[in-house]
Motif scaffolding. Sequence first.
Motif, PDB file in Angstrom:
ATOM      1  N   THR A  24       1.079  -1.086  -0.179  1.00 43.36           N
ATOM      2  CA  THR A  24       0.133  -0.011  -0.200  1.00 43.36           C
ATOM      3  C   THR A  24       0.717   1.280  -0.135  1.00 43.36           C
ATOM      4  O   THR A  24       1.989   0.997   0.417  1.00 43.36           O
ATOM      5  N   ALA A  25       0.263   2.322  -0.309  1.00 39.39           N
ATOM      6  CA  ALA A  25       1.079   3.595  -0.038  1.00 39.39           C
ATOM      7  C   ALA A  25       1.707   3.994   1.075  1.00 39.39           C
ATOM      8  O   ALA A  25       2.699   4.374   1.341  1.00 39.39           O
ATOM      9  N   ASP A  26       0.858   3.582   2.180  1.00 45.78           N
ATOM     10  CA  ASP A  26       1.474   3.669   3.529  1.00 45.78           C
ATOM     11  C   ASP A  26       2.740   2.840   3.909  1.00 45.78           C
ATOM     12  O   ASP A  26       3.678   3.023   4.335  1.00 45.78           O
ATOM     13  N   MET A  27       2.763   1.576   3.286  1.00 44.49           N
ATOM     14  CA  MET A  27       3.853   0.679   3.508  1.00 44.49           C
ATOM     15  C   MET A  27       4.967   0.925   2.564  1.00 44.49           C
ATOM     16  O   MET A  27       6.205   0.665   2.912  1.00 44.49           O
ATOM     17  N   GLN A  28       4.627   1.543   1.296  1.00 47.56           N
ATOM     18  CA  GLN A  28       5.623   1.957   0.345  1.00 47.56           C
ATOM     19  C   GLN A  28       6.450   3.039   1.128  1.00 47.56           C
ATOM     20  O   GLN A  28       7.910   3.068   1.120  1.00 47.56           O
ATOM     21  N   ALA A  29       5.747   4.016   1.863  1.00 48.86           N
ATOM     22  CA  ALA A  29       6.320   5.135   2.551  1.00 48.86           C
ATOM     23  C   ALA A  29       7.233   4.455   3.889  1.00 48.86           C
ATOM     24  O   ALA A  29       8.456   5.150   3.908  1.00 48.86           O
ATOM     25  N   ILE A  30       6.886   3.559   4.290  1.00 46.56           N
ATOM     26  CA  ILE A  30       7.489   2.843   5.471  1.00 46.56           C
ATOM     27  C   ILE A  30       8.731   2.087   4.950  1.00 46.56           C
ATOM     28  O   ILE A  30      10.003   2.495   5.365  1.00 46.56           O
ATOM     29  N   TRP A  31       8.739   1.555   3.736  1.00 43.83           N
ATOM     30  CA  TRP A  31       9.923   0.852   3.068  1.00 43.83           C
ATOM     31  C   TRP A  31      10.875   1.972   2.685  1.00 43.83           C
ATOM     32  O   TRP A  31      12.240   1.860   2.820  1.00 43.83           O
ATOM     33  N   HIS A  32      10.456   3.064   2.253  1.00 44.61           N
ATOM     34  CA  HIS A  32      11.386   4.379   1.717  1.00 44.61           C
ATOM     35  C   HIS A  32      12.214   4.701   3.006  1.00 44.61           C
ATOM     36  O   HIS A  32      13.205   5.067   2.655  1.00 44.61           O
ATOM     37  N   THR A  33      11.371   4.938   4.001  1.00 44.72           N
ATOM     38  CA  THR A  33      12.166   5.642   5.315  1.00 44.72           C
ATOM     39  C   THR A  33      13.117   4.769   5.507  1.00 44.72           C
ATOM     40  O   THR A  33      14.124   5.195   5.882  1.00 44.72           O
ATOM     41  N   ALA A  34      13.020   3.306   5.735  1.00 42.65           N
ATOM     42  CA  ALA A  34      13.912   2.252   5.958  1.00 42.65           C
ATOM     43  C   ALA A  34      15.045   2.463   5.108  1.00 42.65           C
ATOM     44  O   ALA A  34      16.268   2.456   5.507  1.00 42.65           O
ATOM     45  N   SER A  78      15.956   0.202  10.531  1.00 46.99           N
ATOM     46  CA  SER A  78      15.635   0.047   9.011  1.00 46.99           C
ATOM     47  C   SER A  78      15.037  -1.522   9.082  1.00 46.99           C
ATOM     48  O   SER A  78      14.156  -1.918   8.301  1.00 46.99           O
ATOM     49  N   GLY A  79      15.680  -2.529   9.774  1.00 46.55           N
ATOM     50  CA  GLY A  79      15.134  -3.770   9.625  1.00 46.55           C
ATOM     51  C   GLY A  79      13.747  -4.057  10.069  1.00 46.55           C
ATOM     52  O   GLY A  79      12.943  -4.632   9.503  1.00 46.55           O
ATOM     53  N   SER A  80      13.472  -3.251  11.299  1.00 48.77           N
ATOM     54  CA  SER A  80      11.852  -3.361  11.656  1.00 48.77           C
ATOM     55  C   SER A  80      11.351  -2.745  10.911  1.00 48.77           C
ATOM     56  O   SER A  80       9.911  -3.338  10.358  1.00 48.77           O
ATOM     57  N   LEU A  81      11.486  -1.799  10.211  1.00 47.85           N
ATOM     58  CA  LEU A  81      10.554  -1.150   9.103  1.00 47.85           C
ATOM     59  C   LEU A  81      10.390  -1.923   7.928  1.00 47.85           C
ATOM     60  O   LEU A  81       9.481  -2.072   7.225  1.00 47.85           O
ATOM     61  N   TYR A  82      11.532  -2.576   7.326  1.00 52.90           N
ATOM     62  CA  TYR A  82      11.589  -3.270   6.196  1.00 52.90           C
ATOM     63  C   TYR A  82      10.461  -4.691   6.604  1.00 52.90           C
ATOM     64  O   TYR A  82       9.656  -4.804   5.614  1.00 52.90           O
ATOM     65  N   LEU A  83      10.583  -5.181   7.807  1.00 51.74           N
ATOM     66  CA  LEU A  83       9.606  -6.360   8.102  1.00 51.74           C
ATOM     67  C   LEU A  83       8.276  -5.719   8.351  1.00 51.74           C
ATOM     68  O   LEU A  83       7.520  -6.525   7.994  1.00 51.74           O
ATOM     69  N   LEU A  84       8.143  -4.691   9.059  1.00 52.37           N
ATOM     70  CA  LEU A  84       6.716  -4.046   8.981  1.00 52.37           C
ATOM     71  C   LEU A  84       6.169  -4.046   7.550  1.00 52.37           C
ATOM     72  O   LEU A  84       5.087  -4.289   7.300  1.00 52.37           O
ATOM     73  N   ALA A  85       6.850  -3.114   6.630  1.00 52.48           N
ATOM     74  CA  ALA A  85       6.295  -3.098   5.349  1.00 52.48           C
ATOM     75  C   ALA A  85       5.931  -4.194   4.716  1.00 52.48           C
ATOM     76  O   ALA A  85       4.996  -4.534   4.048  1.00 52.48           O
ATOM     77  N   PHE A  86       6.857  -5.040   4.634  1.00 54.71           N
ATOM     78  CA  PHE A  86       6.817  -6.363   3.996  1.00 54.71           C
ATOM     79  C   PHE A  86       5.486  -7.362   4.611  1.00 54.71           C
ATOM     80  O   PHE A  86       4.893  -7.701   3.986  1.00 54.71           O
ATOM     81  N   THR A 123      11.139  -0.379  16.439  1.00 57.78           N
ATOM     82  CA  THR A 123      11.676   0.730  15.696  1.00 57.78           C
ATOM     83  C   THR A 123      12.361   1.947  16.566  1.00 57.78           C
ATOM     84  O   THR A 123      13.713   2.172  16.236  1.00 57.78           O
ATOM     85  N   PRO A 124      11.769   2.413  17.465  1.00 58.62           N
ATOM     86  CA  PRO A 124      12.556   3.382  18.358  1.00 58.62           C
ATOM     87  C   PRO A 124      13.775   2.876  19.141  1.00 58.62           C
ATOM     88  O   PRO A 124      14.557   3.756  19.473  1.00 58.62           O
ATOM     89  N   ILE A 125      13.793   1.538  19.262  1.00 64.45           N
ATOM     90  CA  ILE A 125      14.934   1.243  20.081  1.00 64.45           C
ATOM     91  C   ILE A 125      16.093   1.396  19.166  1.00 64.45           C
ATOM     92  O   ILE A 125      17.236   1.909  19.471  1.00 64.45           O
ATOM     93  N   GLY A 126      16.008   1.135  17.825  1.00 61.33           N
ATOM     94  CA  GLY A 126      16.838   1.385  16.770  1.00 61.33           C
ATOM     95  C   GLY A 126      17.191   2.898  16.654  1.00 61.33           C
ATOM     96  O   GLY A 126      18.432   3.327  16.444  1.00 61.33           O
TER      97      GLY A 126
END
Length: 124
Positions: free
Chosen positions: A32-42, A84-92, A102-105
């Motif tokens: 989704t657009a939201d998950m693409q944005a998360i991937w991009h942030t990662a 980034s790893g947690s965001l990749y996993l979240l988006a995927f 993510t905040p721990i990172g």
Amino acid sequence: MTQFALAAASLYGLIGVLLGAFGAHALADRLTADMQAIWHTAVQYQFYHALALLGVGLLARQGVGSAGMSVATICFVLGTLVFSGSLYLLAFSGIRWLGAITPIGGVLLIVGWAALLWAVLRGQ
């Protein structure tokens, strides 16, 4: 630690290009657009900290070396992996609780920048 920082920078840069392309092409229709944005942030934060690690390694080669540089290296490596790893996993996967990791990172990345500042100001 110098060689480790430079190797980690190279590896994170390499993986960042691969995951950026993967997200833009292979996942474009699946996220989704939201998950693409998360991937991009990662991907962005991975690249920022690949460059930070490159800088740490190059500073260390110039003789700026201290416990602060070692702390910065370790925090950048672990912080990028967790953030980034947690965001990749979240988006995927779409598993929302991964966002709580993510905040721990992020904290590790902040500590890394503070340690780098400390080492540079000390001039060692």
